[in-house]
Design an enzyme around this catalytic site. Sequence first.
Site, PDB file in Angstrom:
ATOM      1  N   CYS A   1       0.805  -1.239   0.000  1.00 46.83           N
ATOM      2  CA  CYS A   1       0.000   0.000   0.000  1.00 46.83           C
ATOM      3  C   CYS A   1       0.829   1.276   0.000  1.00 46.83           C
ATOM      4  CB  CYS A   1      -0.929   0.014   1.197  1.00 46.83           C
ATOM      5  SG  CYS A   1      -2.026  -1.373   1.141  1.00 46.83           S
TER       6      CYS A   1
ATOM      7  N   CYS B   1       0.171   2.330   6.508  1.00 45.78           N
ATOM      8  CA  CYS B   1       0.694   0.997   6.793  1.00 45.78           C
ATOM      9  C   CYS B   1       0.767   0.250   5.464  1.00 45.78           C
ATOM     10  CB  CYS B   1      -0.256   0.252   7.735  1.00 45.78           C
ATOM     11  SG  CYS B   1      -1.903   0.056   7.026  1.00 45.78           S
TER      12      CYS B   1
ATOM     13  N   HIS C   1      -9.741   2.031  -1.800  1.00 47.82           N
ATOM     14  CA  HIS C   1      -8.288   1.899  -1.679  1.00 47.82           C
ATOM     15  C   HIS C   1      -7.702   1.153  -2.884  1.00 47.82           C
ATOM     16  CE1 HIS C   1      -4.406   1.003  -0.120  1.00 47.82           C
ATOM     17  NE2 HIS C   1      -4.685  -0.121   0.496  1.00 47.82           N
TER      18      HIS C   1
END
Length: 433
Positions: A95, A417, A387
């Site tokens: 990510c 994160c 996302h």
Amino acid sequence: MSNVLKNSERIAVIDGVRTPFAKQMTTLKNMTSLDLAQTIVNELTSRHYGIEKYIEQLVYGQVILNPSIPNIAREVILGTRLKSQIDAYSISKACVSSLQATINICGAIKSGTIKSGIAGGGDSASNIPFMSPDQFGQWLLNISKTKSFLKKIKLLSKFKLKYFIPRTLSPSEYTTGLFMGQIAEQMAQKYGISRAEQDEFAMKSHINASQAEIEKVMRQHISIFFLEPYDNYITTDNNIRHDNEITKYGSIKPAFVQNIGTVTAGNSSVMTDGAAAILLMSEKKALELELEPLGYIRAYNNTAISVEEDMLMGPSFSIPRLLEQERMSFSDIDLFDFHEAFAAQTLSNITALNSRNFLEKNNLYNKIGSIDLHKVNPLGGSIAYGHPFAATGIRLILQNLIQLKKTNKNLGIIASCAAGGLGCSMLLEVNSE
Ligand SMILES: CC(=O)CC(=O)SCCNC(=O)CCNC(=O)[C@H](O)C(C)(C)COP(=O)(O)OP(=O)(O)OC[C@H]1O[C@@H](n2cnc3c(N)ncnc32)[C@H](O)[C@@H]1OP(=O)(O)O
């Protein structure tokens, strides 16, 4: 790993743009990752007449990798208006992929290798490559390499039906085999984050994003996206809920741990399609070209922690280190934009950052004070927007800089994160002159 960019060497964020973010298998489902990447880089460069000649490098991040396009960054160059002489490479870092793309361009500018470059990232969760099991590939290779006809027939007879069972992207973490949602459940338990707190936080994300959309805060930085066959277009993200009732959130069943679980479809980010890109330049070059940057990247920190427990706590380690580098505390920071993989994960990180015990136990800089929740994700976060893994980092940068500017504030921190126990944070600054 840290880096402080001294004021005189700030990296200017000239501009940035992202696609509308769309839930998996909805409006952007017919766009591949490459389509999204090329469209967004084209859009970014077309907004600045003549800028192409100054761009020297493009770094593009992706999480859902397509083996037939191993270097998507280069295909972006070759498929857009950019000069084929521009260097381009691709990276994958879960990510934080587009944050790492940004850091790499910053590093190249700082080292003097380039003066200007594009960082980008994106994923299409609707176009996931399916692969055959490894044994199928080896079976085919053996057949093609065998010269004897009889041996070929013998090998053909060894075909197994399981070769047809496809493998695809796993939503679980490779080393532990745990789903991200299971990790969020584990963290919720450890840091005492209740279901009610998670639902409240998730609803706030939607309410803030809905308000930002109504006020068109990000409108200039979200591209108008034409959909094939180009008789239709979209301009807005389609996961944001405008009708929020806390009772609805409370009624959704746990998604990862049956019955007793607290992480649900309502308080998690969803699988999403989208891409984002920013144009970066040395401050000196931006001045020379008389460009007015959106803001500056002042410092950043990359951190890695163990994956066995608390795997999504990277920001709780990265942020204190970033603040220590800069000799700052939370009270110096006007605005925070945190990636919300799950409400449980974001709230666990905030709880840890506000805990002196946690900081001391982990040998982290502890003169940081505490985070004022009103300063966190005021335009909403990944729970509302969705996302698209490798696009989220740049969404955070853009959102933070735009909101800082809008509210006449100066310093922001963004953090995310990432799978594999990774964490990244950045200190941003607007053009306050
Ligand atoms: C990868 C990294 O490096 C770091 C990270 O970011 S980790 C995070 C990576 N991402 C993930 O792991 C993805 C996590 N999310 C998921 O897997 C899925 O979204 C999920 C399993 C949680 C839910 O999937 P799903 O079951 O298909 O959800 P979905 O069908 O949209 O919603 C279920 C129901 O809740 C409802 N719902 C969802 N959100 C709601 C809300 N905000 N308000 C009211 N209702 C809502 C939906 O309307 C739906 O209702 P119906 O069944 O009546 O239609």
